[in-house]
Design a protein around this motif. Structure first.
Motif, PDB file in Angstrom:
ATOM      1  N   LEU A  12      52.782  13.018  -3.436  1.00 42.51           N
ATOM      2  CA  LEU A  12      52.006  12.730  -4.642  1.00 42.51           C
ATOM      3  C   LEU A  12      52.620  11.561  -5.381  1.00 42.51           C
ATOM      4  N   ASP A  13      51.766  10.759  -6.018  1.00 42.89           N
ATOM      5  CA  ASP A  13      52.307   9.713  -6.883  1.00 42.89           C
ATOM      6  C   ASP A  13      52.398  10.260  -8.305  1.00 42.89           C
ATOM      7  N   ILE A  14      52.982   9.473  -9.182  1.00 39.94           N
ATOM      8  CA  ILE A  14      53.249   9.971 -10.537  1.00 39.94           C
ATOM      9  C   ILE A  14      51.965  10.285 -11.307  1.00 39.94           C
ATOM     10  N   LEU A  19      48.516  14.435 -13.817  1.00 42.99           N
ATOM     11  CA  LEU A  19      47.255  15.166 -13.838  1.00 42.99           C
ATOM     12  C   LEU A  19      47.477  16.652 -13.591  1.00 42.99           C
ATOM     13  N   LEU A  20      48.295  16.991 -12.627  1.00 45.63           N
ATOM     14  CA  LEU A  20      48.597  18.397 -12.369  1.00 45.63           C
ATOM     15  C   LEU A  20      49.279  19.054 -13.560  1.00 45.63           C
ATOM     16  N   TYR A  21      50.196  18.319 -14.191  1.00 48.77           N
ATOM     17  CA  TYR A  21      50.880  18.845 -15.378  1.00 48.77           C
ATOM     18  C   TYR A  21      49.865  19.159 -16.485  1.00 48.77           C
ATOM     19  N   GLN A  22      48.945  18.239 -16.724  1.00 47.64           N
ATOM     20  CA  GLN A  22      47.924  18.462 -17.753  1.00 47.64           C
ATOM     21  C   GLN A  22      47.030  19.649 -17.409  1.00 47.64           C
ATOM     22  N   CYS A  23      46.693  19.795 -16.138  1.00 45.79           N
ATOM     23  CA  CYS A  23      45.863  20.924 -15.706  1.00 45.79           C
ATOM     24  C   CYS A  23      46.584  22.260 -15.910  1.00 45.79           C
ATOM     25  N   ASN A  50      57.162  23.651 -15.989  1.00 42.53           N
ATOM     26  CA  ASN A  50      58.526  23.136 -16.111  1.00 42.53           C
ATOM     27  C   ASN A  50      58.908  22.259 -14.928  1.00 42.53           C
ATOM     28  N   TRP A  51      58.523  22.662 -13.734  1.00 33.71           N
ATOM     29  CA  TRP A  51      58.837  21.893 -12.533  1.00 33.71           C
ATOM     30  C   TRP A  51      58.150  20.527 -12.563  1.00 33.71           C
ATOM     31  N   LEU A  52      56.876  20.503 -12.927  1.00 35.84           N
ATOM     32  CA  LEU A  52      56.153  19.242 -13.012  1.00 35.84           C
ATOM     33  C   LEU A  52      56.735  18.342 -14.100  1.00 35.84           C
ATOM     34  N   TYR A  53      57.112  18.924 -15.226  1.00 38.94           N
ATOM     35  CA  TYR A  53      57.690  18.130 -16.307  1.00 38.94           C
ATOM     36  C   TYR A  53      59.029  17.519 -15.889  1.00 38.94           C
ATOM     37  N   GLU A  58      62.181  12.832 -14.410  1.00 39.47           N
ATOM     38  CA  GLU A  58      62.955  12.156 -13.370  1.00 39.47           C
ATOM     39  C   GLU A  58      62.363  10.774 -13.068  1.00 39.47           C
ATOM     40  N   HIS A  59      61.043  10.710 -13.004  1.00 38.56           N
ATOM     41  CA  HIS A  59      60.384   9.429 -12.771  1.00 38.56           C
ATOM     42  C   HIS A  59      60.677   8.446 -13.911  1.00 38.56           C
ATOM     43  N   LYS A  60      60.589   8.913 -15.147  1.00 39.20           N
ATOM     44  CA  LYS A  60      60.878   8.049 -16.301  1.00 39.20           C
ATOM     45  C   LYS A  60      62.318   7.567 -16.259  1.00 39.20           C
ATOM     46  N   PHE A  61      63.233   8.442 -15.931  1.00 39.01           N
ATOM     47  CA  PHE A  61      64.640   8.060 -15.856  1.00 39.01           C
ATOM     48  C   PHE A  61      64.859   7.026 -14.755  1.00 39.01           C
ATOM     49  N   ASP A  62      64.298   7.271 -13.592  1.00 39.16           N
ATOM     50  CA  ASP A  62      64.471   6.351 -12.463  1.00 39.16           C
ATOM     51  C   ASP A  62      63.817   4.990 -12.719  1.00 39.16           C
TER      52      ASP A  62
END
Length: 65
Positions: A12-14, A19-23, A50-53, A58-62
């Motif tokens: 999956l891309d970010i 989208l999954l997090y919002q759902c 929590n896992w999706l967040y 992690e993406h924001k940090f990277d």
């Protein structure tokens, strides 16, 4: 997780993660509760949220390095 339960890997891309997090967040907000839904579902939704967040963070940090 039960050792007999299959496990899957997804690519999956970010944007998909967001989208999954919002759902999942919306599903938690509209969760019907017991007895319509099993209480373990609510716990699993919280785990997924929590896992999706964590993936988003992690993406924001990277991406800032």
């Amino acid at each position: 997780m039960d050792e007999n339960t299959p496990s899957y890997n997804l690519d999956l891309d970010i944007e998909d993660i967001h989208l999954l997090y919002q759902c999942v967040c919306k599903r938690i907000e509209t969760w019907e509760g017991y007895p319509a839904r099993h209480p373990m579902e609510q716990e699993h939704l919280a785990y997924l949220k929590n896992w999706l967040y964590r993936l988003i963070l992690e993406h924001k940090f990277d991406s800032t390095q």
